[in-house]
Write a protein that holds these residues in place. Structure first.
Motif, PDB file in Angstrom:
ATOM      1  N   UNK A  55       0.814  -1.223   0.000  1.00 47.90           N
ATOM      2  CA  UNK A  55       0.000   0.000   0.000  1.00 47.90           C
ATOM      3  C   UNK A  55       0.850   1.278   0.000  1.00 47.90           C
ATOM      4  N   UNK A  56       1.949   1.267   0.731  1.00 48.74           N
ATOM      5  CA  UNK A  56       2.834   2.434   0.765  1.00 48.74           C
ATOM      6  C   UNK A  56       3.460   2.712  -0.590  1.00 48.74           C
ATOM      7  N   UNK A  57       3.850   1.666  -1.303  1.00 50.11           N
ATOM      8  CA  UNK A  57       4.421   1.850  -2.644  1.00 50.11           C
ATOM      9  C   UNK A  57       3.364   2.369  -3.615  1.00 50.11           C
ATOM     10  N   UNK A  58       2.135   1.878  -3.470  1.00 51.90           N
ATOM     11  CA  UNK A  58       1.060   2.392  -4.337  1.00 51.90           C
ATOM     12  C   UNK A  58       0.881   3.890  -4.125  1.00 51.90           C
ATOM     13  N   UNK A  59       0.915   4.296  -2.868  1.00 53.84           N
ATOM     14  CA  UNK A  59       0.760   5.721  -2.552  1.00 53.84           C
ATOM     15  C   UNK A  59       1.966   6.521  -3.027  1.00 53.84           C
ATOM     16  N   UNK A  60       3.158   5.981  -2.837  1.00 47.52           N
ATOM     17  CA  UNK A  60       4.386   6.697  -3.193  1.00 47.52           C
ATOM     18  C   UNK A  60       4.595   6.837  -4.696  1.00 47.52           C
ATOM     19  N   UNK A  61       4.242   5.801  -5.446  1.00 47.78           N
ATOM     20  CA  UNK A  61       4.509   5.797  -6.889  1.00 47.78           C
ATOM     21  C   UNK A  61       3.263   6.046  -7.736  1.00 47.78           C
ATOM     22  N   UNK A  62       2.085   5.804  -7.197  1.00 40.24           N
ATOM     23  CA  UNK A  62       0.875   5.967  -8.002  1.00 40.24           C
ATOM     24  C   UNK A  62       1.002   5.160  -9.281  1.00 40.24           C
ATOM     25  N   UNK A  63       0.783   5.805 -10.413  1.00 38.93           N
ATOM     26  CA  UNK A  63       0.930   5.143 -11.705  1.00 38.93           C
ATOM     27  C   UNK A  63       2.226   5.522 -12.396  1.00 38.93           C
ATOM     28  N   UNK A  64       3.114   6.195 -11.684  1.00 40.30           N
ATOM     29  CA  UNK A  64       4.343   6.688 -12.297  1.00 40.30           C
ATOM     30  C   UNK A  64       5.548   5.819 -12.029  1.00 40.30           C
ATOM     31  N   UNK A  65       6.669   6.272 -12.555  1.00 40.08           N
ATOM     32  CA  UNK A  65       7.932   5.558 -12.408  1.00 40.08           C
ATOM     33  C   UNK A  65       8.768   6.084 -11.245  1.00 40.08           C
ATOM     34  N   UNK A  66       8.438   7.286 -10.785  1.00 38.01           N
ATOM     35  CA  UNK A  66       9.261   7.949  -9.777  1.00 38.01           C
ATOM     36  C   UNK A  66       8.505   8.119  -8.476  1.00 38.01           C
ATOM     37  N   UNK A  67       9.239   8.031  -7.376  1.00 38.16           N
ATOM     38  CA  UNK A  67       8.653   8.235  -6.058  1.00 38.16           C
ATOM     39  C   UNK A  67       8.139   9.672  -5.942  1.00 38.16           C
ATOM     40  N   UNK A  68       7.152   9.853  -5.122  1.00 40.16           N
ATOM     41  CA  UNK A  68       6.566  11.152  -4.850  1.00 40.16           C
ATOM     42  C   UNK A  68       7.645  12.173  -4.473  1.00 40.16           C
ATOM     43  N   UNK A  69       7.477  13.411  -4.905  1.00 36.89           N
ATOM     44  CA  UNK A  69       8.461  14.478  -4.657  1.00 36.89           C
ATOM     45  C   UNK A  69       8.723  14.672  -3.163  1.00 36.89           C
ATOM     46  N   UNK A  70       7.695  14.549  -2.337  1.00 34.49           N
ATOM     47  CA  UNK A  70       7.899  14.713  -0.886  1.00 34.49           C
ATOM     48  C   UNK A  70       8.842  13.656  -0.344  1.00 34.49           C
ATOM     49  N   UNK A  71       8.704  12.433  -0.817  1.00 34.30           N
ATOM     50  CA  UNK A  71       9.615  11.371  -0.379  1.00 34.30           C
ATOM     51  C   UNK A  71      11.034  11.668  -0.847  1.00 34.30           C
ATOM     52  N   UNK A  72      11.193  12.086  -2.089  1.00 32.43           N
ATOM     53  CA  UNK A  72      12.531  12.393  -2.611  1.00 32.43           C
ATOM     54  C   UNK A  72      13.180  13.512  -1.825  1.00 32.43           C
ATOM     55  N   UNK A  73      12.402  14.496  -1.429  1.00 31.91           N
ATOM     56  CA  UNK A  73      12.954  15.586  -0.607  1.00 31.91           C
ATOM     57  C   UNK A  73      13.355  15.089   0.776  1.00 31.91           C
TER      58      UNK A  73
END
Length: 131
Positions: A55-73
């Motif tokens: 579930x956390x990965x679904x939230x972090x990546x959604x349908x994209x290839x990159x982790x959410x900007x907040x996580x990257x920061x």
């Protein structure tokens, strides 16, 4: 870095310490990219080996290839002081502007409804080719 698996402050400190000890002078730390193909394989592995993280990965990546900007920061915030601590050149990935977009393909002719339309990338002509 694999979110939830290899991104704790202690894991990052140990990793960067080992990298510096091995003689590296700089490091770039990035969150996992999940491009098509790798994404499906990784999702199956994650579901099998660490189902609680799905579930956390679904939230972090959604349908994209990159982790959410907040996580990257957040990851960059953890890494920056550790890079300095271990004497590595700061090469932490930042949120860079997106690369320029490819030109839109030209449509050559419409296809039947519900099917892909034929497209062709503009090719250089004899007058636009460099010698």
């Amino acid at each position: 870095m694999l979110p939830g698996l290899t991104d704790s402050a202690q894991q990052l400190d140990d990793l960067l310490g080992a990298i510096a000890e091995a003689g590296a002078t700089g490091v770039t730390v990035l969150a996992l990219h999940l491009r098509p193909g790798a994404r499906e394989w990784f999702a199956g592995w994650l579901k099998r080996e660490h189902p609680s993280l799905v579930p956390g990965y679904r939230e972090l990546y959604g349908n994209g290839s990159y982790a959410d900007r907040r996580y990257r920061r957040r990851l960059a915030g953890l890494v920056e002081p550790l890079v300095r601590k271990h004497g590595l050149a700061p090469k932490v990935a930042r949120d860079a502007p997106p690369p320029p977009a490819f030109p839109a393909p030209r449509r050559t002719r419409p296809g039947p409804p519900g099917r892909c339309r034929s497209t062709r990338w503009p090719l250089p002509t004899a007058s636009t080719r460099s010698s």
